[in-house]
Design an enzyme around this catalytic site. Sequence first.
Site, PDB file in Angstrom:
ATOM      1  N   ASN A   1       0.748  -1.361   0.112  1.00  0.00           N
ATOM      2  CA  ASN A   1      -0.141   0.074   0.092  1.00  0.00           C
ATOM      3  C   ASN A   1       0.907   1.293  -0.059  1.00  0.00           C
ATOM      4  OD1 ASN A   1      -2.545  -1.299   0.069  1.00  0.00           O
ATOM      5  ND2 ASN A   1      -2.146  -1.579   2.246  1.00  0.00           N
ATOM      6  N   CYS A   2       0.315   2.535  -0.295  1.00  0.00           N
ATOM      7  CA  CYS A   2       0.789   3.682  -0.355  1.00  0.00           C
ATOM      8  C   CYS A   2       1.459   4.022   0.681  1.00  0.00           C
ATOM      9  CB  CYS A   2      -0.225   4.754  -0.718  1.00  0.00           C
ATOM     10  SG  CYS A   2       0.452   6.300  -0.764  1.00  0.00           S
ATOM     11  N   PRO A   3       2.916   4.467   0.981  1.00  0.00           N
ATOM     12  CA  PRO A   3       3.643   5.012  -0.171  1.00  0.00           C
ATOM     13  C   PRO A   3       4.590   3.957  -0.632  1.00  0.00           C
ATOM     14  CG  PRO A   3       4.611   5.561   1.807  1.00  0.00           C
ATOM     15  CD  PRO A   3       3.567   4.709   2.148  1.00  0.00           C
TER      16      PRO A   3
ATOM     17  N   ASP B   1      -2.400  -1.588  -5.465  1.00  0.00           N
ATOM     18  CA  ASP B   1      -3.078  -0.347  -4.714  1.00  0.00           C
ATOM     19  C   ASP B   1      -3.721   0.294  -5.767  1.00  0.00           C
ATOM     20  OD1 ASP B   1      -3.857   1.525  -3.023  1.00  0.00           O
ATOM     21  OD2 ASP B   1      -1.709   2.192  -2.561  1.00  0.00           O
TER      22      ASP B   1
END
Length: 75
Positions: free
Chosen positions: A12-14, A39
């Site tokens: 997932n981000c980042p 994502d």
Amino acid sequence: MPDKTLDAKGLNCPLPILRTKKMLNEVPAGGTLEVLATDPGSVADMASFCRTTGNELVESTKDGDVFRFLIKHTG
């Protein structure tokens, strides 16, 4: 055929962006990096990353739950 492939699926981000930035250092100028991610936020993130770093987002596609980005490293 890309010079390198980054499998960022499940991250997932980042993390996809951070790993893309790191792996681009291993790609020669003019070479390409293929990034695979799951994502949904990575679509906007990759476009923004390429704009701000001067790299070229050559291709952005989706196959099922997997987003594929092809980035040309401008060096």
